[in-house]
Every structure is written in C-alpha cells, then in structure tokens.
Design a protein around this motif. Structure first.
Motif, short mmCIF file in Angstrom:
data_model
loop_
_atom_site.label_atom_id
_atom_site.label_comp_id
_atom_site.label_asym_id
_atom_site.label_seq_id
_atom_site.Cartn_x
_atom_site.Cartn_y
_atom_site.Cartn_z
N LEU A 62 0.83 -1.20 0.00
CA LEU A 62 0.00 0.00 0.00
C LEU A 62 0.86 1.25 0.00
O LEU A 62 0.49 2.28 -0.57
N THR A 63 2.03 1.17 0.62
CA THR A 63 2.94 2.32 0.64
C THR A 63 3.36 2.67 -0.78
O THR A 63 3.32 3.84 -1.19
N ARG A 64 3.77 1.66 -1.53
CA ARG A 64 4.20 1.92 -2.90
C ARG A 64 3.01 2.34 -3.78
O ARG A 64 3.14 3.23 -4.63
N GLN A 65 1.87 1.69 -3.59
CA GLN A 65 0.69 2.03 -4.40
C GLN A 65 0.24 3.47 -4.18
O GLN A 65 -0.30 4.10 -5.09
N SER A 66 0.45 3.99 -2.99
CA SER A 66 -0.03 5.34 -2.67
C SER A 66 1.05 6.41 -2.79
O SER A 66 0.80 7.58 -2.48
N THR A 67 2.24 6.02 -3.24
CA THR A 67 3.33 6.98 -3.42
C THR A 67 3.28 7.55 -4.83
O THR A 67 3.42 6.81 -5.81
N PRO A 68 3.08 8.86 -4.98
CA PRO A 68 3.02 9.46 -6.32
C PRO A 68 4.28 9.17 -7.13
O PRO A 68 5.40 9.30 -6.62
N GLY A 69 4.09 8.73 -8.36
CA GLY A 69 5.21 8.48 -9.24
C GLY A 69 5.83 7.11 -9.11
O GLY A 69 6.69 6.74 -9.91
N ALA A 70 5.43 6.35 -8.11
CA ALA A 70 5.99 5.01 -7.94
C ALA A 70 5.48 4.09 -9.04
O ALA A 70 4.31 4.17 -9.44
N GLU A 71 6.33 3.22 -9.55
CA GLU A 71 5.96 2.30 -10.62
C GLU A 71 5.33 1.05 -10.00
O GLU A 71 6.02 0.23 -9.41
N THR A 72 4.03 0.95 -10.13
CA THR A 72 3.32 -0.19 -9.54
C THR A 72 2.44 -0.92 -10.55
O THR A 72 1.51 -1.63 -10.18
N GLY A 73 2.75 -0.72 -11.84
CA GLY A 73 2.00 -1.44 -12.87
C GLY A 73 0.64 -0.83 -13.13
O GLY A 73 0.29 0.24 -12.62
N PRO A 74 -0.19 -1.53 -13.91
CA PRO A 74 -1.51 -1.01 -14.26
C PRO A 74 -2.46 -0.99 -13.07
O PRO A 74 -2.23 -1.66 -12.06
N ILE A 75 -3.53 -0.22 -13.19
CA ILE A 75 -4.57 -0.21 -12.16
C ILE A 75 -5.16 -1.61 -12.05
O ILE A 75 -5.50 -2.24 -13.04
N SER A 76 -5.24 -2.09 -10.83
CA SER A 76 -5.67 -3.46 -10.61
C SER A 76 -6.51 -3.54 -9.35
O SER A 76 -6.00 -3.40 -8.25
N ALA A 77 -7.80 -3.80 -9.52
CA ALA A 77 -8.71 -3.88 -8.38
C ALA A 77 -8.80 -5.29 -7.82
O ALA A 77 -9.40 -5.49 -6.77
N ALA A 78 -8.21 -6.26 -8.51
CA ALA A 78 -8.29 -7.65 -8.05
C ALA A 78 -6.91 -8.18 -7.63
O ALA A 78 -6.71 -8.54 -6.48
N TYR A 79 -5.96 -8.20 -8.56
CA TYR A 79 -4.67 -8.82 -8.28
C TYR A 79 -3.89 -8.08 -7.19
O TYR A 79 -3.47 -8.68 -6.20
N SER A 80 -3.68 -6.78 -7.37
CA SER A 80 -2.88 -6.03 -6.39
C SER A 80 -3.49 -6.09 -4.99
O SER A 80 -2.80 -6.41 -4.02
N PRO A 81 -4.80 -5.82 -4.83
CA PRO A 81 -5.38 -5.92 -3.50
C PRO A 81 -5.34 -7.33 -2.93
O PRO A 81 -5.29 -7.50 -1.70
N SER A 82 -5.35 -8.35 -3.80
CA SER A 82 -5.26 -9.71 -3.28
C SER A 82 -3.91 -9.95 -2.60
O SER A 82 -3.81 -10.67 -1.60
N LYS A 83 -2.87 -9.32 -3.13
CA LYS A 83 -1.54 -9.46 -2.52
C LYS A 83 -1.44 -8.62 -1.24
O LYS A 83 -0.75 -9.01 -0.29
N THR A 84 -2.14 -7.47 -1.21
CA THR A 84 -2.22 -6.70 0.03
C THR A 84 -2.93 -7.52 1.10
O THR A 84 -2.51 -7.56 2.27
N PHE A 85 -4.00 -8.17 0.71
CA PHE A 85 -4.77 -9.04 1.60
C PHE A 85 -3.87 -10.18 2.10
O PHE A 85 -3.84 -10.49 3.30
#
Length: 241
Positions: free
Chosen positions: A147-170
């Motif tokens: 979540l730190t990287r996802q919410s950091t402006p300019g950080a490279e975190t890939g495409p917008i992902s409402a399923a995969y990325s949050p699943s890894k946060t979970f």
C-alpha cells in the motif's frame, strides 16, 4: 549426516514456482511439486529429477478442500513431516481490472486462489510443519501489494488493478496475522516479493528471470531459528507494507 529437508511448493510446475523447487532441490532437499495440471506436474517432476533433484509430484488445487486434504496426506505418507511450505500458486484474473469495470466474479476468483487458497493449504499443512525442527512458511506476494508503494506518487506499480494487487495486500495482512498467532512457536512465516519476472502470469513482459525471482523465497525458506517473522522481503531488503 543431517536429516533431509522436505519442502512443498504450490504452483511449482512452471515459472517462479518451478525455480523455487529447483533451487531447494539443488541444496539436497526433497521437494513436493504441487500443481493441479497432471501433465505439467509430471513433466516438471521428470525435469527436476533429470537435474538430480529429489522431486515428487503432489496433485494440488488450492481452491479445493478435498484436493488440499489429499495433498497433506500424501506429504505425510512420504515424509511424515514438512519443513518448508512455499505458497506460490496464484492468478491475476485477467482484464479489465479498473475498479469501475472489474467483474465481481474476477475478484472472487483471484481472492479464492491468492488468499483463501493460501489459508486452506497452510492450515492443512500446519500439523506436518509442527513436526519440523525449523518450520518455515513463505507466501509469495508482490511489490504491487504494498500500500505504501501504491499510494506513493510516481511510484511504478504497474496497471490499475482492483483484483490482483489488493489480493496481494490481503495476503500480506493475512501473513502478519499468522505470525501473531504463531508467535509462540518455532514457525517463521514471511511474505516474499520476487520482483517483475518474465512469466506467463504477465505475458513474459517482466525484466527479471524466474530464477532471479525464486531467490528471495529460497532465502526465506532457510532462515535461521532467530530469523524474522511476519515481514515482507525482496532481494534488496524489507518491502514497506
């Protein structure tokens, strides 16, 4: 001579999972190759054995209770215990994944595999892990789960992902909860970020090899007894939650 270590790697028939199995096998470990596709599983086992690895196939669908229970029985019959569990099996769910467009069924599928599947397998294997002198659990996460990287402006975190990325946060959050519950045991459990590796999960677009991605899991599988637990690591060190 020290006792041979026993590991189980889920989703080990290809990609990073296969390289984790190969890396642990090269250390002299016996490695269970967990995979649901029989043909790919047996091909991977044959390839590992040809390379000198003590590999054995484990039919394993992480989304199916009966399959996971049968896998636990197989490991018990073969080895009587489990020293390391690497929860590697995962899916992306496909596109689109913008939160305004994602299909709720995609969300269910991804969480069922990437989170609930990990819980299902871990809980089934815990009795075997408790028989180990130095049990380790490695949950294969991703930097996009930070979540730190996802919410950091300019950080490279890939495409917008409402399923995969949050699943890894979970998954990361679940890892912490396991560490809290198991804190008074000798079981160490951590999350691992392999980096952006070229695998079929991303259409081989990654810039790291699957072997490079496997290195962090192999390191966490071999942590000393006073090693960390409930943390998130990549090759360079700790990943911010």
């Amino acid at each position: 001579m020290s006792e041979q270590q026993i590991a189980l790697v889920t989703g080990a028939n290809k990609g990073i999972g296969y390289e984790i199995a190969a890396g642990l096998g090269a250390l002299g470990w016996a490695v269970g190759v967990g995979a649901r596709d029989e043909g790919r599983r047996e091909t991977a086992v044959e390839k590992l054995r040809a390379a000198g690895v003590d590999a054995f196939g484990v039919a394993l669908d992480v989304t199916d209770d009966a399959s996971v229970e049968a896998a636990a029985r197989l490991v018990e019959e073969r080895a009587g215990r489990l020293d390391v569990l690497v929860n590697n099996a995962g899916v992306t769910g496909g596109m689109p994944q913008e939160p305004t467009r994602v299909d709720p069924e995609t969300m269910r599928t991804v969480v069922e595999t990437n989170v609930i599947g990990v819980i299902r397998v871990t809980n089934a294997m815990l009795p075997l892990l408790r028989r180990s002198a130095s049990p380790r659990i490695v949950n294969m996460s991703s930097g996009v789960g930070s979540l730190t990287r996802q919410s950091t402006p300019g950080a490279e975190t890939g495409p917008i992902s409402a399923a995969y990325s949050p699943s890894k946060t979970f998954l990361n959050a679940v890892t912490v909860q396991y560490a809290k519950e198991l804190g008074d045991t000798n079981i160490l459990i951590n999350a691992a970020c392999p980096g952006y590796c070229a695998t079929d999960l991303n259409g081989f677009r990654g810039f790291r090899t699957a072997e490079q991605g496997a290195a962090i899991a192999i390191r966490l599988a071999r942590l000393p007894d006073d090693g960390p637990t409930g943390a998130f690591f990549e090759d360079a060190g700790v990943v911010p939650w």
